[in-house]
Scaffold this motif. Structure first.
Motif, mmCIF file in Angstrom:
data_model
loop_
_atom_site.group_PDB
_atom_site.id
_atom_site.type_symbol
_atom_site.label_atom_id
_atom_site.label_comp_id
_atom_site.label_asym_id
_atom_site.label_seq_id
_atom_site.Cartn_x
_atom_site.Cartn_y
_atom_site.Cartn_z
ATOM 1 N N ASN A 260 0.692 -1.254 0.091
ATOM 2 C CA ASN A 260 0.195 -0.384 0.274
ATOM 3 C C ASN A 260 0.255 1.407 -0.237
ATOM 4 O O ASN A 260 0.126 2.229 0.255
ATOM 5 N N SER A 261 1.966 1.272 -0.001
ATOM 6 C CA SER A 261 3.258 2.345 0.061
ATOM 7 C C SER A 261 2.691 3.064 -1.370
ATOM 8 O O SER A 261 3.208 2.202 -2.371
ATOM 9 N N GLU A 269 -6.061 0.840 -2.376
ATOM 10 C CA GLU A 269 -5.985 0.306 -1.375
ATOM 11 C C GLU A 269 -5.611 -1.339 -1.355
ATOM 12 O O GLU A 269 -7.357 -1.183 -1.304
ATOM 13 N N ILE A 270 -4.881 -1.689 -0.709
ATOM 14 C CA ILE A 270 -5.595 -3.677 -0.408
ATOM 15 C C ILE A 270 -5.950 -3.216 0.741
ATOM 16 O O ILE A 270 -4.315 -2.945 1.821
ATOM 17 N N THR A 271 -6.505 -4.242 1.124
ATOM 18 C CA THR A 271 -7.430 -4.086 2.472
ATOM 19 C C THR A 271 -7.232 -5.809 3.256
ATOM 20 O O THR A 271 -7.887 -5.564 3.831
ATOM 21 N N ALA A 276 -3.938 -9.174 -1.473
ATOM 22 C CA ALA A 276 -1.529 -8.510 -1.577
ATOM 23 C C ALA A 276 -1.043 -9.830 -1.727
ATOM 24 O O ALA A 276 -0.437 -9.235 -2.944
ATOM 25 N N SER A 357 -3.631 0.964 5.040
ATOM 26 C CA SER A 357 -4.542 1.301 4.371
ATOM 27 C C SER A 357 -5.538 0.492 5.473
ATOM 28 O O SER A 357 -5.344 -1.257 4.592
#
Length: 421
Positions: A260-261, A269-271, A276, A357
């Motif tokens: 998420n950088s 955004e990966i949540t 991921a 995130s």
């Protein structure tokens, strides 16, 4: 600087979560309006450490996985000193090239054949989207093949006389499209001189001294990294790889922080861990894990805090599955495993959550114990204490029986304890 991993002993439950503290110095590169356009990063953690490909890896990953009370580089460019050996390292595949400027050193005793031999590597980096910076030697005739690749050329005011500078600036303007950076600008007179010649980017004490920034990384256990590498090499399923991440808070945190950088360059955004893994892909995941292992150190016992976080996450996930579909139950696991993030990072929870995130329901549960996820977290905390009243209230709110909760708790404890390599 370290992405160190603490070694787990065979048969233990290495839940990760120990904190590695590093020191990075950053110096701003500014434009004529003194607006920061980027930061050059320097390793300040280990004095006397030789500059190697490994230190390049650690510098980039510490920057992108930075955990502190402020952003280390934000959305600015990252200028990283490189060795020629490090330019072929797999770590460069894990970052968004548009955010990274690779500072390419001269070859020393330059020979035309060596310049030519390095050219395909530099061309490949440019084609992949990396920015390249060189010092003033790239303007010498021997380096003519490299000059068209230069996005930035640094002019060191500590070694170049004013008349040399004037000649080099004119030559660079005619022969390249590179932006010029005057470095080691220490006085107003030096600034006036180079700006009068058309230089528009500056670095040096006159603008900003290198500032030390303390960074923190949650250190995964070595056993977890090895297990992840093995799973990836075996082309294991996403479910199996997700299981490894779920059992090491440090591994999970670092992956979510990296992906998420700004340096990873994703548009959304990966949540969840599953997202991921799927978006990163096996090849990049393997490289990331291998680099973590390369930079790791052995020693130390598994963190009891990390162990508790893993048990909480699994307990909450199991209880959520009683009423929620698997995708929503995954958020319960995320709440549990990150519920001790403030302890693991030695900072307030609100600051820790600013580093990754997460969906709003997860944040609300972690900060304020709100919603269904907040009630689950309260129940998980009650399971660790002797507060019967809190346990009964939370269980009643969630309409869960003591038998359901106790069975899930035993399963969560066994699940964590069975993680061995």
């Amino acid at each position: 600087m370290s992405l160190s991993a603490t070694g787990g002993t065979p048969g233990s439950a290495p839940a990760g979560g120990q904190t590695s503290v590093s020191m990075i110095a950053r110096q701003a590169i500014v434009n004529g309006q003194q607006q920061v356009v980027g930061y050059e990063l320097f390793n300040r953690s280990r004095s006397g450490t030789a500059h190697t490909a490994a230190t390049d890896v650690i510098l980039v990953f510490t920057a992108l996985s930075h955990a502190g009370t402020e952003d280390l580089v934000g959305k600015k460019l990252i200028f990283v000193n490189c060795t020629h050996e490090s330019l072929t390292g797999g770590h460069l595949e894990l970052v968004d090239p548009d955010k990274v400027v690779l500072e390419i050193p001269p070859l020393g005793h330059v020979a035309a054949e060596e310049v030519s031999a390095r050219l395909p590597i530099l061309q490949g980096l440019r084609m992949r989207g990396f920015h390249l910076a060189f010092n003033h030697t790239v303007l010498e005739s021997a380096y003519a093949p490299w000059l068209p690749l230069a996005d930035y050329i640094k002019l060191d005011l500590s070694v170049l006389a004013p008349d040399q500078l004037a000649v080099l600036i004119r030559y660079a303007g005619r022969q390249s499209k590179a932006e010029l950076i005057a470095e080691k600008v220490e006085t107003a007179q030096q600034y006036d001189m180079v700006s009068s010649h058309g230089v528009q980017l500056y670095q040096g004490y006159w603008f900003a001294r290198p500032a030390l920034v303390e960074t923190k990384l949650l250190s995964p256990s070595q056993a977890s990294i090895v297990d992840l590498i093995n799973k990836v090499r075996q082309q294991a399923s996403t479910d199996e790889i997700e299981e490894v991440l779920k059992k090491d808070a440090g591994l999970a945190f670092n992956l979510m922080r990296l992906i998420n950088s700004a340096g990873f360059g994703l548009q959304r955004e990966i949540t969840s861990f599953r997202q991921a893994v799927m978006l990163m892909g096996l090849k990049k995941l393997f490289r990331w894990a291998a680099l973590l292992l390369t930079a790791s150190r052995t020693g130390g016992a598994p963190s009891s805090v990390g162990q508790t976080a893993v048990v909480r996450g699994r307990l909450m996930e199991l209880l959520a599955l009683e009423t929620l579909p698997p995708q929503e139950a995954d958020q319960a696991f995320v709440v549990g495993i990150f519920s001790l993030l403030d302890v693991m990072l030695s900072m307030p929870m609100v600051s820790a959550l600013g580093l990754i995130s997460l969906p709003e329901p997860v944040v609300a549960a972690l900060l304020r114990r709100e919603g269904f996820l907040g009630d689950l977290l309260t129940l998980a905390e009650a399971c660790e204490s002797s507060n019967d009243a809190m346990f009964d209230r939370a269980a009643g709110t969630l309409h869960l029986s003591s038998q359901q909760i106790n069975m899930a708790h035993l399963q969560a404890l066994a699940w964590a304890d069975n993680f061995t390599v």
